[in-house]
Design an enzyme around this catalytic site. Structure first.
Site, PDB file in Angstrom:
ATOM      1  N   HIS A  99       0.907  -1.300  -0.092  1.00  0.00           N
ATOM      2  CA  HIS A  99       0.172  -0.197   0.116  1.00  0.00           C
ATOM      3  C   HIS A  99       0.821   1.269  -0.061  1.00  0.00           C
ATOM      4  O   HIS A  99       1.996   1.178   0.547  1.00  0.00           O
ATOM      5  CB  HIS A  99      -0.866   0.184   1.128  1.00  0.00           C
ATOM      6  CG  HIS A  99      -0.440  -0.219   2.529  1.00  0.00           C
ATOM      7  ND1 HIS A  99      -0.003  -1.505   3.089  1.00  0.00           N
ATOM      8  CD2 HIS A  99       0.199   0.730   3.363  1.00  0.00           C
ATOM      9  CE1 HIS A  99       0.829  -1.088   4.020  1.00  0.00           C
ATOM     10  NE2 HIS A  99       0.818   0.007   4.527  1.00  0.00           N
ATOM     11  N   HIS A 101       0.864   5.219   1.058  1.00  0.00           N
ATOM     12  CA  HIS A 101       0.211   6.173   1.720  1.00  0.00           C
ATOM     13  C   HIS A 101       0.218   7.646   0.810  1.00  0.00           C
ATOM     14  O   HIS A 101       1.284   7.863   0.568  1.00  0.00           O
ATOM     15  CB  HIS A 101       0.844   6.508   3.114  1.00  0.00           C
ATOM     16  CG  HIS A 101       0.799   5.484   4.136  1.00  0.00           C
ATOM     17  ND1 HIS A 101      -0.096   5.351   5.269  1.00  0.00           N
ATOM     18  CD2 HIS A 101       1.525   4.460   4.008  1.00  0.00           C
ATOM     19  CE1 HIS A 101       0.354   4.233   5.750  1.00  0.00           C
ATOM     20  NE2 HIS A 101       1.206   3.656   5.083  1.00  0.00           N
TER      21      HIS A 101
HETATM   22  P1  AMP Z   1       1.591   0.489   7.374  1.00  0.00           P
HETATM   23  O1  AMP Z   1       1.989   0.687   8.949  1.00  0.00           O
HETATM   24  O2  AMP Z   1       2.468   1.584   6.528  1.00  0.00           O
HETATM   25  O3  AMP Z   1       1.572  -0.854   7.168  1.00  0.00           O
HETATM   26  O4  AMP Z   1       0.234   1.000   7.096  1.00  0.00           O
HETATM   27  C1  AMP Z   1      -0.988   0.650   7.389  1.00  0.00           C
HETATM   28  C2  AMP Z   1      -2.245   1.631   7.679  1.00  0.00           C
HETATM   29  O5  AMP Z   1      -3.349   0.917   7.507  1.00  0.00           O
HETATM   30  C3  AMP Z   1      -2.065   2.408   8.658  1.00  0.00           C
HETATM   31  O6  AMP Z   1      -1.818   3.726   8.567  1.00  0.00           O
HETATM   32  C4  AMP Z   1      -3.303   2.184   9.394  1.00  0.00           C
HETATM   33  O7  AMP Z   1      -4.011   3.189  10.200  1.00  0.00           O
HETATM   34  C5  AMP Z   1      -4.145   1.383   8.204  1.00  0.00           C
HETATM   35  N1  AMP Z   1      -5.487   0.789   8.601  1.00  0.00           N
HETATM   36  C6  AMP Z   1      -5.330  -0.182   9.405  1.00  0.00           C
HETATM   37  N2  AMP Z   1      -6.779  -0.763   9.539  1.00  0.00           N
HETATM   38  C7  AMP Z   1      -7.547  -0.038   8.495  1.00  0.00           C
HETATM   39  C8  AMP Z   1      -8.867  -0.379   8.150  1.00  0.00           C
HETATM   40  N3  AMP Z   1      -9.495  -0.982   8.692  1.00  0.00           N
HETATM   41  N4  AMP Z   1      -9.233   0.597   7.284  1.00  0.00           N
HETATM   42  C9  AMP Z   1      -8.450   1.907   6.867  1.00  0.00           C
HETATM   43  N5  AMP Z   1      -7.038   1.900   7.224  1.00  0.00           N
HETATM   44  C10 AMP Z   1      -6.706   0.977   7.952  1.00  0.00           C
END
Ligand code: AMP
Ligand code: ZN
Length: 113
Positions: A99, A101
């Site tokens: 993903h 950001h």
């Molecule tokens: P990372 O730490 O780069 O793996 O980012 C994962 C991101 O996913 C974090 O910024 C979380 O806030 C986000 N996240 C986790 N669960 C959900 C969800 N159910 N819906 C939207 N974002 C989420």
């Protein structure tokens, strides 16, 4: 992929706030936003991280980077934005589905670490 949070979001099994979708890409709002705009852009096909990008799946990554300027424009980020991907343990990747950001809507920190 079973037990992948973002695969479940893409499949609609877990709710999300959709920002954009096409055949290859899904984008939705981060549940814990770090900026006024915080969108996650993911390939619909499961790829675990940057470490797993290869010739078979890189077209979806290219598609993500075609989509990002469209989302940024729709979000009104004419003054700029940041695109980040975390990879692996040292990169603090918490969800093991690739993903990107998209952060914007304020002056972001100059620090990246
Ligand atoms: P990372 O730490 O780069 O793996 O980012 C994962 C991101 O996913 C974090 O910024 C979380 O806030 C986000 N996240 C986790 N669960 C959900 C969800 N159910 N819906 C939207 N974002 C989420
Ligand atoms: Zn997945």
């Amino acid at each position: 992929m079973a037990d992948c949070l973002f695969c479940k979001i893409i499949a609609g099994e877990i709710p999300s706030t959709k920002v954009y979708e096409n055949d290859a890409v899904y984008a939705f709002r981060d549940i814990n936003p770090m900026a006024p705009t915080h969108v996650l852009i993911v390939p619909k096909t499961h790829v675990a991280s940057v470490d797993e990008i290869n010739a078979d799946n890189s077209a979806s990554v290219a598609c993500i980077f075609e989509v990002i300027p469209k989302i940024a424009a729709a979000e009104g980020l004419a003054n700029g934005y940041r695109v980040i991907t975390n990879c692996g343990a040292d990169g603090c990747q918490s969800v093991k589905h690739l993903h990107f950001h998209l952060l914007g809507g304020k002056k972001l920190s100059e620090k990246l670490d």
